[in-house]
Structure formats: C-alpha cells, structure tokens
Motif scaffolding. Sequence first.
Motif, short mmCIF file in Angstrom:
data_model
loop_
_atom_site.label_atom_id
_atom_site.label_comp_id
_atom_site.label_asym_id
_atom_site.label_seq_id
_atom_site.Cartn_x
_atom_site.Cartn_y
_atom_site.Cartn_z
N ASP A 323 -59.19 1.33 125.44
CA ASP A 323 -59.86 1.87 126.62
C ASP A 323 -61.19 2.44 126.17
O ASP A 323 -61.23 3.46 125.47
CB ASP A 323 -59.00 2.94 127.28
CG ASP A 323 -59.67 3.52 128.53
OD1 ASP A 323 -60.68 2.95 128.97
OD2 ASP A 323 -59.15 4.53 129.07
N PHE A 324 -62.28 1.77 126.53
CA PHE A 324 -63.62 2.21 126.16
C PHE A 324 -64.40 2.52 127.42
O PHE A 324 -64.42 1.73 128.37
CB PHE A 324 -64.33 1.14 125.33
CG PHE A 324 -63.69 0.87 124.00
CD1 PHE A 324 -63.86 1.75 122.94
CD2 PHE A 324 -62.89 -0.25 123.82
CE1 PHE A 324 -63.25 1.50 121.72
CE2 PHE A 324 -62.28 -0.51 122.61
CZ PHE A 324 -62.47 0.38 121.55
N ASN A 325 -65.05 3.68 127.39
CA ASN A 325 -65.74 4.18 128.57
C ASN A 325 -67.06 4.80 128.14
O ASN A 325 -67.08 5.72 127.31
CB ASN A 325 -64.85 5.23 129.26
CG ASN A 325 -65.39 5.66 130.61
OD1 ASN A 325 -66.58 5.54 130.87
ND2 ASN A 325 -64.50 6.16 131.45
N LEU A 326 -68.16 4.31 128.69
CA LEU A 326 -69.49 4.88 128.42
C LEU A 326 -69.94 5.65 129.66
O LEU A 326 -70.04 5.08 130.75
CB LEU A 326 -70.50 3.78 128.09
CG LEU A 326 -71.94 4.24 127.88
CD1 LEU A 326 -72.05 5.19 126.68
CD2 LEU A 326 -72.88 3.04 127.71
N ARG A 327 -70.19 6.95 129.47
CA ARG A 327 -70.63 7.80 130.59
C ARG A 327 -72.08 8.22 130.37
O ARG A 327 -72.40 8.87 129.37
CB ARG A 327 -69.74 9.05 130.70
CG ARG A 327 -68.35 8.74 131.25
CD ARG A 327 -67.36 9.84 130.93
NE ARG A 327 -67.86 11.18 131.16
CZ ARG A 327 -67.62 11.91 132.26
NH1 ARG A 327 -66.90 11.39 133.24
NH2 ARG A 327 -68.08 13.13 132.38
N LEU A 328 -72.94 7.84 131.32
CA LEU A 328 -74.34 8.26 131.31
C LEU A 328 -74.49 9.34 132.38
O LEU A 328 -74.31 9.07 133.58
CB LEU A 328 -75.25 7.08 131.60
CG LEU A 328 -75.06 5.86 130.68
CD1 LEU A 328 -75.94 4.70 131.13
CD2 LEU A 328 -75.35 6.23 129.24
N ILE A 329 -74.81 10.55 131.96
CA ILE A 329 -74.74 11.71 132.84
C ILE A 329 -76.13 12.30 133.06
O ILE A 329 -76.85 12.60 132.10
CB ILE A 329 -73.81 12.78 132.25
CG1 ILE A 329 -72.42 12.19 132.01
CG2 ILE A 329 -73.73 14.00 133.15
CD1 ILE A 329 -71.50 13.08 131.23
#
Length: 604
Positions: A323-329
């Motif tokens: 499970d890979f998740n990239l969060r740009l905040i």
Amino acid sequence: MSYNKALLTLLMIILCSTAFCQESKEIRKIDFSGNSSLSNSILKELITLQKSTRKDPSYYSTDIYEEDKDRIKSLYQREGYLYVEILAPSFTTFKKDKINITFNIKENTPVRINEVKFTVNQDKKLQHYFKPGQIRKISKQLNTRKGRIFKDQDIYDDDVNISKQFEDKGFPYVKINPVIKVDSENKLADINWEINTGNLCYFGDVNFVGSTELKEKKLRKQVAFEKGDVFSRDEIERTQDNFYNLGIYRIASTKSIFTNDQPDTIQTMVTLKEAPRLSSKWGLGYGRETKLRVFGQITFLRFLGGSRRAELYGKHSAIEPYDFNLRLIQPALYSPNSQLILSPYVSKQNEPGYTLQKTGGSITILQKISKNLNMSLGYQHEQVNLDTTSIADLPENETLESFYNKAGFNYGFTFSNALPQFDPTEGIFLAANVKTNGMYSNTDYAFYKFIAEVRRYKLIKHGWIIATKLKTGTIITPSSTKTVPVEERFFSGGSQSVRGYNRQEIGPKDENGQPIGGNTIFEASIENRISLFRKTGIGMVIFSDIGNVWQDDLYLDFRDLYYTIGAGLRYKTPIGPIGIDVARPVFRNTNNGWLFYINIGHSF
C-alpha cells in the motif's frame, strides 16, 4: 501480690500492642480501614511505609508512620474532609517479627459548598462583563458549585478558568482572590470570588523571531488578530495553533509580553524554528490477522516552496501486501484552518472475502471548525482489478466484473474531546461519513454508503475506565442495480470488530461458507479497563462485543446478533497500550473456541 503481677502483665500486653512495640519489625502487609472516599491504591502510593518484598524488606518506624499519618490527613483535607481523624493504627503480629499494619481512618462529614458569589472590582457583577449565555457557560464549567464537596484542587482549577474568561475579554492583568468562609457546625463553605480586572488591554505589534523561510506576509496571515483588537488569550492560542497546523515548524511559540507597568497595549512575540526538511519514521508490528506488518513514511517539507509538504507512506502486511500513498498537502488553503490534499495511491488487498488491486487518486479539503470538530469534502477516482476467483458465489441478480472504475464524493466529520489521545480516560468520539459512487459520473456501480460511529470513555474511579462503542452503516443502491463492489461492502469479525470471530467471519456467506459481505452493519462493544499495577503500566480489560451484517440495505434485526465475551492484558507505552486479548462466542452453537489477538492500541 499475684494481683499486681497480673495487672503488670496486662499493662505490658497493652503497651506491646501499640506502635512503640512494633518498632523495626518487618512489614508483611499494609491495609486501611474506614476510607470510603479514597481508595487503598491512592493511599498506598501516598505513604512512605511499604510492605516487604523478597528483594526489598521494609520495616516499621513510628516516626515514618507519623509522617504518613500527616500526609493522609492533608490529602483528606484537600479533598474536602477538613475534620478527618487518623486514629491509632492496628497491628497483627506474626512469627519471625513480621506484622500487618492497618491505618484506621474516621473520615467524618465532608464540607460542602453552600453559596458561590462573584464580586468584580468591588461593586460590579458578572453581568457587567458577560452576556447571560456566557455566564451560564461559566457557571457550568465551575467545579465549585452548590452541593459539591469543597476541594482545594477545584478552587485552583476554577481560579485558572475564571482568569481565562476575563483574559479573553481583554483583561490580561486580572487578579482572582477566593474568599472562603467555613461553617464548622454545619460543614458548609461559602465562596466569594473577588475579582480585580485591571485595565482593558488591546493587541499591539507582532514580532517574529527565529528561523523560517516563509515570507512575513504569509506569516501574518496565520495571526488570528489585528493590531488594535481587544486582547484575548484565546486568540493567542489560536495563533499558535495556526502556525503548528502549517506542519513545518518544530517550535511555534506565541507569547504575550507583559511588563510591571501594565500598559494597555500588549505586544506579541512569535518564536519559530523549522523542522528538518527531510524526515522519516518507520514501524514494525505483529497481529493475529495482519501477521508481520511494516510501515514507513518519508516527509519532505517546503515541497515546491512555501509551506507545502509531501508525504510518501508505505506499508506491508498479510492483509495488504503493499500500500503506497503519496500525499501532497497545501496547508492554510483559504484560511489558517484549512488544507488541500492531493493523494495518488496504489495498493493490493488480500481479505478473506476477496483479493484485488487498486490504483487511483483523491482530492480532499479538510476544514478545522473548532478545537474538537473537523469536516472534510473529497472526490475520489480509482480503478479496481478484482480477482473474481477469490470472491464468493454472488446471488443471481448480482455480477462483478474483474476490472471496473469507481468515482464519487466523500463527505465526513469527526468530533473528539477524548483525552489522552492514545489511551483515553474521558470524553467522546463521534464520526460520520457519506460516500457516493457513480451518482455524478459514468462508473460501473452506483451507491450511497453511510457509516457512523460513537465512542464514549468514562472514568468511574481512579484506575477504572468504561469504554463503549456503537457503530452502524448502510449502503443504498438505485433500483436499476443491486450490485455493490465487494471491497465497499460491510464485513464483521476480528480484532477491531467483534472479537471471538475471525476476520470477516460474521455476515452473509455463500454455500461454501465464504463471506459475501452485506449492505447493513451494526456493532457495539463495552470494555472495562482496569489498572492493575500502575507503576508498571500493566492493566487488564474485560469486554463484550456484539454485531452482525445483513444483506439488505436499511435493515436491522436485533434478534439476530452475534455475542462474544473476552478479557485481555494491556501494557502502556508512549504510543499507546500493547494488548493481548482472548475472546469467544456465546449464545450461539459455533465451532469457535477461544481466539487470541495481539495488537498495538485498544480495539477502540
């Protein structure tokens, strides 16, 4: 002559039963008698005398006993028992010069609060400074209310609270003096809060010190007040929260500058220190269902400049091989308490009821409404590759393709005043979410998914907490289709659900016993959390879970529920308790025996 000898012998027996004759004897056990308002465990932690252990023998001392007696009396008086009596101790003597000690306590009637008044600047009342609704709020927040036991800590806490109310009204130099009159005959106390507000003050200049790469214009947008506004402690705290919410500062301190001459203009100093631009954290764990699990997160601050940040998160377990998740905040999107999050992701799930791969992305706006309330609005689009050989046999009117698209909106809110965060002892947690799919876009399956959860934590007494949970949800589909993607359906059973059943074991199944999932869920739990050895952080839990999943939407049958009971041990750590639980079903004839779970954190 024989009469005198008998009298002397009796006198020696009486003397030797007193504390004097127990001097230097080894303490086998310490007990308390007459203490109905304070538990044995609280008193044992207070005193210096302790019972012997194999490695550390402890011996009685009259001097230490007298000191412990004073400590107990002082504690009782702080708790409102001003007329408590600590009577002579009792001793039980054993062989080898060992003794049991009993502290005999006569609590007597506690002092209760009779009348509470406020006098502001000698001749004014609260109505001169606060609206009726604000006065009612202040009164409800007071610990010192009529009929309650008079306690020193309550006086201190109310002093702080009243001061803050006036500070938020522009009086940072307020002085509070509680005048207390005790009626010793009737055991009643009258409290008159004498308040000297000092001068009405206003905000002055704001100065920034420390290291930061953000421009001053951006920094000033986080300040919750303007120069010339009436001073408010609450606005100072909001400003500090705004800087922390940017997520790029290790230190963000907002401090009002007070001086002895008490000017009516208050300067503010904001001290900032940025966190390292690149950081990471890693974790390793094990659970009965997840098996070995590993996770990692890499954070990159000031991504593409400004206060933006990027977070790459990955995890592995038996349930989620990857499970890979990239969060740009983007923090402070349109206000200091808002965020925009862009999140592409890819994952694989191996559940008992299905195996699939997902690739997609979401865009979410988070809004912090208050200290405890958060709301969100998001849009999600994903492609699903379903292993159709892994799912159960579906009813004739339902079909699932091996490859399909999903797209829709999410609406949600959470409210929580439960504290501490990782091991709550008081407060409530509320969460609700609505998810749509295919209602506003061309996707394969259309549905509305509703889910709500309530948790309540109540401290019964020192070391004993009762935690309760209620969870329910339903999925509604249009009349044109009844098929809901298998990963969106409700399943029940497992360490975070109804303990005593395997993961996804509860609910509709096909002819082979494989879980199908359903469109309505109901779960409830009650858990007694009891501290056993507080100094070591060891505790126990006794719990009961109930729940079920039904095929139809908007359907609940409380006669058709699965019940379980269980118990477990907890060990407190800085990141929450480590738990070991055992549970089994009751009231149903099943083949399940006791199931064993290992988890980090409570079940809820």
